[in-house]
Write an enzyme that holds these catalytic residues in place. Structure first.
Site, short mmCIF file in Angstrom:
data_model
loop_
_atom_site.label_atom_id
_atom_site.label_comp_id
_atom_site.label_asym_id
_atom_site.label_seq_id
_atom_site.Cartn_x
_atom_site.Cartn_y
_atom_site.Cartn_z
CD GLU A 41 -2.99 -1.13 2.24
OE1 GLU A 41 -3.99 -1.85 2.09
OE2 GLU A 41 -2.80 -0.39 3.23
CD GLU A 58 -3.47 -6.04 3.66
OE1 GLU A 58 -4.36 -5.30 4.15
OE2 GLU A 58 -2.26 -5.78 3.72
#
Length: 465
Positions: A165, A367
């Site tokens: 991220e 995720e």
């Protein structure tokens, strides 16, 4: 509807070093920016639980890996901590390296594929004090760290990732000022985003070099993981709403997708940044560096969509341009505990975007999970948390993943975040994501929730087919 798991589709768990390991002063580990924040302002953390906690993976890694195996999982992703592997002289810390060697060996013994990420928001403090990602010297320090990791563990690990991220730190620490040291500077945020992009590309180059020199497994792959929240706006958008959509998608999604699929940053985004005074500083040769950033595959973190509209004000509190405001969809189904929208179809829409716009890049859902506060209220008489809401959440997302595969998306697998309850930044243990409970008052004991039995059964049914 009968759920059919595609052949060769892997199912595993996602976690990170700084959120699980604990042992923050053990084995020569350096202080990270999270440790610094925890020590300076512990009240900023839920229940005053700072970065030193994790879920004690440092001591319980063998138990945790065996637990994953018992549930039928075939893989898991974690991250090395820069602060554990390297010392302050930018040399490898032998004690840190030995810990990761032990984790790798344990995973291999249990026949669990280990995916290794190199950075999960956890910069060593001494480097942050040099300017962090705003400073090119720190970019070079990261490249040295990546080079060291590739050459130390290259024969043991097949799947590597440069960043998790990379959009989050520019947002949380710089543009929005939610994370220490609470900056709100869009210009500095764009510089950080740009330097992380260069760091990624340079790390990929180091990976390719190590592989050419025979220091990596022949089947090793390199990737990047990002939270590509599919963006949506109003059903009858104005031109201003569509412009907001273009820029938010450009900065948060296309920036990274163009980098890892094509080796450049999106021209329309750079043009707008230049026109409004947010263009980061570049140097001659940077374009050639970015060309090195093309990866073998991609991790897609998905929790919720991004719904946006034209901004009510043209500039923020510092006078920098604002590209969008949040938009609340009237039909949104919410996770009321976490405050996030639940929209499983977003995972399908991303798959179609990849199919149509980046057809040569395979990906996996790296995720996906549901955080819930005060799960004790759902404990039955036998002491097991009855998290049917989590089972429903995962079921619906898996159904949309499998539909995307049927419709041509090259999605290879799914990792649930986080299989075992873990520390989550300054939210600490406020919202629990696990299918396995961690008892903080009972020596970090692991206890299965109802969803753990469900995922085990789901995987077992696949094995029969």
């Amino acid at each position: 509807m009968e759920r059919k798991i595609p052949k060769n589709f892997f199912i595993g768990a996602a976690m990170s070093g700084p959120q699980t390991e604990g042992a923050w002063k053990t084995g020569g580990r350096l202080e990270s920016i999270w440790d610094t924040w925890s020590q300076e302002r512990i009240s900023d953390f839920y229940n005053k639980v700072g970065s030193y906690v994790g879920n004690n993976f440092y001591e319980k890694y063998e138990e945790d890996i065996r637990l994953m195996k018992s549930l039928g999982l075939d893989s898991f992703r974690t991250s090395m901590q820069w602060s554990r592997l390297m010392d302050q002289n930018e040399k490898m810390n032998p004690e840190g390296a030995e810990f990761y060697h032990k984790v790798i060996r344990c995973a291999e013994e249990e026949k669990i594929e280990l995916f290794m990420n190199l950075y999960h928001f956890d910069m060593p403090t001494y480097l942050f004090k040099k300017g962090g990602w705003e400073n090119r010297e720190v970019v070079e320090a990261y490249v040295n760290y990546a080079r060291t990791a590739f050459r130390e563990f290259g024969k043991e690990i097949r799947y590597w990732f440069t960043f998790n991220e990379p959009i989050v730190e520019p947002d949380q620490r710089y543009r929005n000022g939610f994370w220490y040291p609470f900056l709100k500077d869009a210009k500095r945020g764009m510089q950080v985003q740009y330097h992380i992009s260069l760091a990624h590309a340079l790390a990929v180059r180091e990976f390719r070099k190590a592989k050419e020199e025979g220091l990596m497994r022949e089947d090793a792959k390199i990737g990047l993981i990002n939270c590509f929240a599919p963006p949506y706006t109003k059903e009858n958008p104005t031109p201003e709403d569509l412009e907001a959509l273009r820029m938010e998608d450009g900065i948060n999604n296309r920036w990274w997708l163009d980098l890892v699929a094509e080796g450049h940053l999106p021209e329309d985004v750079l043009k707008t940044l230049s026109e409004c005074g947010l263009m980061p500083e570049t140097r001659p040769g940077d374009e050639e560096v970015l060309k090195e950033g093309i990866v073998d595959w991609l991790g897609f973190n998905y929790y919720h969509p991004s719904r946006i509209q034209a901004p009510a004000e043209k500039t923020d509190e510092n006078g920098y341009p604002k590209f969008s405001d949040p938009y609340v969809w009237p039909e949104a189904k919410m996770n009321v505990w976490r405050g996030w929208e639940i929209y499983p179809k977003g995972i399908y829409d991303f798959g179609m975007k990849m199919k149509n716009e980046y057809p040569n890049l395979k990906f996996f859902v790296s995720e996906n999970g549901m955080g819930v506060e005060h799960e004790d209220r759902f404990r039955n008489e036998a002491g097991e948390i009855q998290d049917d809401y989590r089972i429903e959440f995962v079921s619906e997302h898996l159904d949309w993943i499998f539909k995307s595969i049927e419709d041509g998306a090259q999605c290879l697998g799914y990792h649930y975040w986080g299989l075992i309850d873990n520390w989550s930044w300054n939210n600490a243990f406020k919202n629990r994501y696990g299918m396995v409970e961690v008892d903080l008052m009972g020596n970090y004991q692991r206890k299965l929730k109802k969803s753990a039995g469900w995922i085990k059964q789901l995987i077992a049914e696949r094995e029969k087919n």
